[in-house]
Structure formats: C-alpha cells, structure tokens
Write a protein that holds these residues in place. Structure first.
Motif, PDB file in Angstrom:
ATOM      1  N   VAL A   5       0.879  -1.167   0.000  1.00  0.00           N
ATOM      2  CA  VAL A   5       0.000   0.000   0.000  1.00  0.00           C
ATOM      3  C   VAL A   5       0.915   1.215   0.000  1.00  0.00           C
ATOM      4  CG1 VAL A   5      -1.729   1.299   1.315  1.00  0.00           C
ATOM      5  CG2 VAL A   5      -1.839  -1.207   1.250  1.00  0.00           C
ATOM      6  N   PRO A   6       0.732   2.145  -0.925  1.00  0.00           N
ATOM      7  CA  PRO A   6       1.622   3.312  -0.962  1.00  0.00           C
ATOM      8  C   PRO A   6       1.447   4.200   0.271  1.00  0.00           C
ATOM      9  CG  PRO A   6      -0.102   3.486  -2.642  1.00  0.00           C
ATOM     10  CD  PRO A   6      -0.252   2.152  -1.981  1.00  0.00           C
ATOM     11  N   LEU A   7       2.583   4.632   0.814  1.00  0.00           N
ATOM     12  CA  LEU A   7       2.594   5.544   1.961  1.00  0.00           C
ATOM     13  C   LEU A   7       3.250   6.852   1.540  1.00  0.00           C
ATOM     14  CD1 LEU A   7       3.754   3.098   4.794  1.00  0.00           C
ATOM     15  CD2 LEU A   7       1.413   3.714   4.157  1.00  0.00           C
ATOM     16  N   GLU A   8       2.946   7.912   2.270  1.00  0.00           N
ATOM     17  CA  GLU A   8       3.592   9.209   2.073  1.00  0.00           C
ATOM     18  C   GLU A   8       4.237   9.608   3.390  1.00  0.00           C
ATOM     19  OE1 GLU A   8       0.715  12.063   0.666  1.00  0.00           O
ATOM     20  OE2 GLU A   8       0.450  11.003  -1.230  1.00  0.00           O
ATOM     21  N   ASP A   9       5.545   9.793   3.374  1.00  0.00           N
ATOM     22  CA  ASP A   9       6.291  10.134   4.591  1.00  0.00           C
ATOM     23  C   ASP A   9       6.012   9.137   5.718  1.00  0.00           C
ATOM     24  OD1 ASP A   9       7.430  12.422   3.371  1.00  0.00           O
ATOM     25  OD2 ASP A   9       5.650  13.607   3.865  1.00  0.00           O
ATOM     26  N   GLY A  10       5.828   7.862   5.350  1.00  0.00           N
ATOM     27  CA  GLY A  10       5.617   6.803   6.323  1.00  0.00           C
ATOM     28  C   GLY A  10       4.185   6.648   6.800  1.00  0.00           C
TER      29      GLY A  10
END
Length: 166
Positions: A5-10
């Motif tokens: 699942v893509p994360l942004e800044d964790g």
C-alpha cells in the motif's frame, strides 16, 4: 505472499483518512489502493481485513475499518476507491459503525471507512488472505462470520501495518 500500500512520509496518504475530502456521515470513504504479489498461483479469491488495534484504549475494542471477501484472484491490484467503485465485484462486510454500541449512520456501516485517529497516531493492520474459492458470505457479513467461513480455505496470508496521523 506480499502486499503493498503506498505511503507518504511513512503514513497512509491523507486522502484515505481523516483529512480526506471524500467524506460521508463524517467518515472518510475513499479506500486505498492495494497490490498483492506472490500469491499462490492456484488461489481463487482474496479477502481482506483492515483493523485498528490502537483504538482499544480509546473505545474499548478493536475498530474494524473494512472487510471484503470473494475478491477474484485476478484482481491482484485493487485501485483507490475500490470499496465504492467496484461495489458488486466482491462482497463487503460490516465495519464497527454497524455495532450496537456505536450508533453509526446506516450509510457507512458496510465497506470502507478510513482511519480517524482521535488521540495520537495509530497503526492500522491490513491482512490479506489468499483463498481456495468463494466463501458463503453476503454483503453485510460480520468479521466472526468471515473467520469461521475461512477456516480450511486459507492458502496464504500477509499483513502490513499502515500508520495514520492524528
């Protein structure tokens, strides 16, 4: 088996949680994309459970955010908003808004409702199951019904933790 699942800044991107612009009855309803890799080649379907164990100190129980089953194994990639855009392609269970202690709005008791951590960042757990066939479940099933129906049909499973910010 592996899930991504893509994360942004964790963190789970804001569009899938409490800062989403797509809300219904005060809850985020745009589900996140999921990619499933290295599932057993003879798997027929997938199921998923998305829950928040960090909710227990806040509300007294583990919060269920999304249940889905009988997802065809050919759908190894679920796009963003699959909970709504692919309604009818697989069955979806009740989330914790359906519970009698919550008095949730009927519009948001089945399918995806995104993270809304009230007290601090929470870590949400997504578990994906590869199964040997369809399970005898209908829309609106409960988590316990899935767990009972899946016994003896799980070929593989994988988990990923998805942090969401307060």
């Amino acid at each position: 088996m592996e899930i991504h699942v893509p994360l942004e800044d964790g963190y789970l991107p804001d569009e899938f949680g409490k800062y989403s612009t797509e809300m219904l009855a005060g809850h985020p309803v745009r589900s996140f994309p999921i990619e499933i890799k290295d599932a057993p080649t003879d798997a027929k379907t997938f199921a998923l459970v998305f829950i928040d164990f960090d909710s227990t100190p806040v509300c007294g129980f583990t919060w269920i955010h999304w249940l889905a089953a009988n997802i065809p194994a050919t759908f190894a990639t679920l796009p963003a908003d699959a909970s709504r855009s692919m309604r009818g392609e697989f069955v979806q269970g009740k989330n914790s808004n359906a519970g009698g202690l919550v008095n949730g709005d009927p519009q948001i008791t089945e399918g995806y409702v995104g993270p809304q951590p009230p007290d601090k960042d929470h870590v949400y757990t997504l578990t994906v199951y590869a199964l040997d066939g369809d399970l005898p479940l209908k829309n609106g099933y409960w988590l316990n019904e899935f767990l009972h129906a899946a016994k003896g049909h799980v070929m593989a499973k994988a988990k990923v933790d998805l942090p969401s910010r307060v």
